[in-house]
Design an enzyme around this catalytic site. Structure first.
Site, PDB file in Angstrom:
ATOM      1  N   ASP A 707       0.999  -1.161   0.028  1.00  0.00           N
ATOM      2  CA  ASP A 707       0.064  -0.007  -0.100  1.00  0.00           C
ATOM      3  C   ASP A 707       0.909   1.195   0.039  1.00  0.00           C
ATOM      4  O   ASP A 707       2.248   1.118   0.003  1.00  0.00           O
ATOM      5  CB  ASP A 707      -1.003  -0.039   1.251  1.00  0.00           C
ATOM      6  CG  ASP A 707      -1.991   0.964   1.126  1.00  0.00           C
ATOM      7  OD1 ASP A 707      -2.043   1.713   0.018  1.00  0.00           O
ATOM      8  OD2 ASP A 707      -3.189   0.740   1.614  1.00  0.00           O
TER       9      ASP A 707
HETATM   10  C1  BGC Z   1      -5.116   3.376   0.187  1.00  0.00           C
HETATM   11  C2  BGC Z   1      -5.058   2.699  -1.213  1.00  0.00           C
HETATM   12  C3  BGC Z   1      -5.075   3.250  -2.371  1.00  0.00           C
HETATM   13  C4  BGC Z   1      -3.509   4.163  -2.203  1.00  0.00           C
HETATM   14  C5  BGC Z   1      -3.286   4.947  -3.591  1.00  0.00           C
HETATM   15  C6  BGC Z   1      -3.780   4.503   0.204  1.00  0.00           C
HETATM   16  O1  BGC Z   1      -3.731   5.472   1.223  1.00  0.00           O
HETATM   17  O2  BGC Z   1      -4.932   2.774   1.346  1.00  0.00           O
HETATM   18  O3  BGC Z   1      -6.123   1.919  -1.063  1.00  0.00           O
HETATM   19  O4  BGC Z   1      -5.017   2.436  -3.284  1.00  0.00           O
HETATM   20  O5  BGC Z   1      -3.562   4.980  -1.028  1.00  0.00           O
HETATM   21  O6  BGC Z   1      -3.903   6.066  -3.484  1.00  0.00           O
END
Ligand code: BGC
Length: 763
Positions: A707
């Site tokens: 993530d």
């Molecule tokens: C989230 C993800 C997301 C990523 C990119 C993170 O804060 O948990 O679900 O895809 O950011 O924006």
């Protein structure tokens, strides 16, 4: 078109008919509207007040009619050209219902005032209803609509502490309810929410005639609501979570706010209906059971039968529309496994199907099949065989119906004479301590855990010989060189480059991968989801905002999810991006988790099926789908450093199960690990989860991303099979690990190879 032309040159190539734009197109907006209507769940409809009779006059109360919450916040926000709210939706039905405008205009002014003062959508209180307006409304209409709305976002959870009322009505909402129910004969409640909230205040309140769960329906949510209210669409959604009487009735509530550092999953496998339907005395805590939802028409199930065909059980059932209005029905199949050495939930969902739109009198025969092995339980105490999926001897009963409570046992029982080990797995990801885990009778036991040595994996990667000439990646695509040979020519520094995220290109805002010009490795871009393609509006792109995942799941319509997957993939492609960070399928463990709206259900089977349908739709367009957040990201508070302490059994049967179904059925090209730790190990550094369970046991062949901005160490993530660190790598950290010998070139190559395989798959 040349391979990777979109990634390399970001050409302006619209994908709609006659070279029109498909992003935010009318066709996609209509799909969003259709999906929003299909996810709506009719909870109560006394005297068939709904659909509104032609000529009904209504007065709408509540900010949510204007300040409609189309979806939650954070990376899940989708920027659409407009959001149609409920007032606007009903105004488009002027030939059917007449709205008391003065009241709605009062709310409109109030909402605009709040926005001017910096208030955020869905996050300000209801005003007091002015008495004169209330009287005029009463004069005008005999039907009132009350809209209750809720908003939440990633990175934080909601509370019920008086300063933040999420589950329960706030005092202002209670006052509005009282004022309205005192004045109107007919009251319809609309819930514009992203997760379960209290339903007792209308379910057990005679003054409320009808209640409709709208969820957060995307950009056309207001019109979809109106479609259902006037009967242009017959509601066919069914709940994907259990509505309990109080927040405290959910077994996760006790420890939800206990600590920011950890979450103890003490209810074990008894999550959602597995708890309410099993534990003695808990059925009474349920207001609306899992799978529940009314229609404007009635259906009868007949000719219910089942038979075994090889290793599957096939249930057949005939559904007949016995009412006077067209509609669709969802048939759900549950099983109960015998309680032997292992405790079992009283019911578990194992199959479902939805009819087409049936006209009155019309019937459809449905066939629903499931594998016998899907009824197995994970034995984490070695009662039969430690860390194995086992089918215990005894009777397996099957139940068929239109919600978990009313599903009836059918005249077919699967009987097993001896305990059978279905699959011997490994004791991966076991907790080091679990002082409390729930049993089927609601008592707790201590789970004795031995200290475990975490497994180490070696893929035995052998570096190929460096080629004599230089190859570009397209040579691999054209079969002129194999991938290992291609990789052999990359320096350690170039491998390190590939293991980290790369700068944005074009309209992308969440970074990309690849981008090594020297070897013709294109820059491939990511974009967020899951409710649509997320592009910052300052870049001039307005995408289609689809309903949130929970709403989609309530449709119980896999074809619909596949269609939305395809549509989102086309919007990703048209904007020259290649990777859609969708679907999200963590489990609804607590109503307060800030990200519930992005996830499907409290049930892993349903979640896995929905996610698989989305992935199939997305990847049919050569766009990479990314199921996330693997795994146990069920709370947002301190999400980057919170440890989910959970038994091996609950992990396998509940929290990993949806991912397992999705991986095996739809073969996603990428998976995103979660921020949190699981039993003391970060998800992103979890070799047992990635190399052990995902790759070795499930046979996953795709790549894994972190993530965004995890707190994990890059070299540990790479070593654990988490191939890329996003949105950028920590190159120094990888260099040092290489120098110190804690990470090898071979390990870098394994990650790089998976990333390049993903890029090679792209068109
Ligand atoms: C989230 C993800 C997301 C990523 C990119 C993170 O804060 O948990 O679900 O895809 O950011 O924006």
């Amino acid at each position: 078109m040349e391979k990777w032309a979109r990634a390399n040159y970001t050409p302006c190539l619209p994908l709609g008919d006659n070279r029109s734009l498909i992003t935010g197109s009318e066709a996609h907006i209509q799909l969003a509207r259709k999906a929003a209507a299909e996810g709506i769940v009719l909870l109560k409809n006394k005297n068939n007040l709904l659909p509104f009779a032609k000529g009904t006059k209504v007065a709408i109360f509540g900010c949510g009619q204007i300040d409609y919450v189309k979806g939650g916040g954070g990376s899940g926000v989708v920027h659409a050209l407009y959001t149609r709210n409920i007032y606007q939706g009903l105004k488009l039905k002027a030939d059917h219902v007449e709205v008391f405008d003065a009241l709605s205009l009062y709310y409109q002014n109030y909402v605009e005032e709040q926005y001017k003062n910096g208030a955020k959508i869905g996050l300000f209180e209801e005003p007091e209803v002015p008495n004169t307006l209330l009287l005029q409304a009463k004069d005008f209409a005999n039907t009132a609509i009350i809209v209750i709305r809720r908003y939440s976002s990633e990175a934080s959870d909601r509370k019920n502490d008086g300063t933040d009322d999420y589950f329960y009505l706030s005092d202002a909402e209670k006052a509005m309810l009282e004022a309205v129910t005192d004045s109107f004969e007919n009251v319809v409640v609309l819930l514009n929410v992203g997760a379960m909230i209290d339903t007792t205040w209308f379910a057990y309140n005679d003054a409320v005639s009808s209640a409709v769960m709208l969820w957060q329906g995307g950009m056309e949510g207001g019109l979809a609501a109106a479609d259902v209210l006037v009967g242009e669409v017959t509601p066919s959604g069914k709940l994907v979570d259990t509505c309990a009487k109080t927040f405290d009735d959910y077994p996760s509530s006790e420890g939800f706010h206990e600590s920011a550092d950890y979450v103890k999953y003490t209810e074990d496998i008894f999550v959602g209906y597995r708890y309410f339907e099993t534990v003695p005395g808990k059925k009474e805590c349920v207001v609306y059971p899992f799978g529940y939802g009314l229609s404007y028409t009635t259906f009868a199930l007949s000719k219910v039968a089942a038979c075994q065909n090889a290793d599957r059980i096939i249930v057949s059932v005939t559904v007949t529309n016995t009412g006077r209005i067209s509609g669709k029905e969802v048939v759900q199949v549950y099983f109960s496994a015998p309680s032997g050495k292992l405790d079992k939930p009283a019911r578990e969902l194992c199959g479902f199907a939805k009819t087409k739109e049936l006209v009155p009198g019309e019937s459809e025969e449905l066939y629903i099949s499931f594998a016998i092995n899907d009824m197995a339980s994970l034995d984490d105490c070695g009662m039969i065989s430690k860390s194995a999926y086992v089918l215990e001897k005894g009777e397996y009963h099957i139940y068929v119906g239109t919600d978990i409570r009313s599903a009836k046992e059918i005249d077919y029982t699967y009987v097993l004479e001896v305990d059978t080990i279905i699959e011997q797995l490994h004791p991966y990801m076991t907790p080091e301590r679990l002082d409390k885990r729930m049993k089927a009778d609601g008592t707790y036991e201590i789970l004795e855990c031995k200290p475990v040595e975490r497994a180490v994996f070696d893929w035995g990667y052998k570096c190929a010989d460096k080629p004599e000439r230089m190859y570009r990646l397209v040579d691999v695509a054209e079969g002129k060189a194999d991938l290992d040979t291609f990789i052999a020519q990359l320096t350690d520094e170039e491998l390190i480059h590939l293991l980290g995220g790369q700068p944005n290109h074009g309209v992308a805002g969440t970074s990309g991968m690849g981008s090594l010009e020297k070897y013709g490795i294109p820059p491939v871009m990511t974009t967020d989801g899951p409710a649509g393609v997320r592009v910052n509006p300052r870049k001039g792109v307005y995408a289609t905002a689809f309903p949130v995942a929970t709403a989609l799941a309530c449709s119980w319509n896999l074809e619909l999810l596949e269609e939305i997957g395809r549509a989102g993939a086309l919007e990703t492609k048209e904007n020259n991006m290649q990777i859609w960070l969708t679907p999200a399928l963590n489990i609804h463990r607590s109503p307060l988790c800030g990200r519930n709206f992005e996830y499907y259900s409290e049930d892993p089977f349903l979640s896995g099926k929905m996610a698989a349908a989305m992935v199939n739709g997305i990847q049919s367009q050569n766009i990479v789908a990314v199921p996330k957040h693997f795994a146990c990201n069920n709370k947002e508070t301190n999400r980057k450093n919170s440890d989910s302490i959970v038994s091996e059994r609950a992990l396998r049967e509940i929290y990993l199960k949806g991912f397992e179904i999705c991986v095996k059925e739809a073969k996603p090209k990428m998976i995103m690990t979660a921020y949190n730790l699981i039993n003391g190990v970060r998800a992103s550094e979890n070799a047992e989860m990635l190399d052990g369970i995902l790759r070795s046991e499930w046979g996953y062949k795709g790549m894994v991303t972190t993530d965004w901005l995890t707190l994990g160490e890059h070299w540990k993530e790479a070593k654990a099979g988490n191939d890329i660190k996003m949105p950028r790598g920590n190159n120094d950290n990888l260099r040092e690990a290489l120098e110190e010998g804690t990470l090898s070139r071979e390990e870098l190559c394994v990650c790089a190879k998976r990333i390049l395989e993903m890029i090679l798959w792209l068109e």
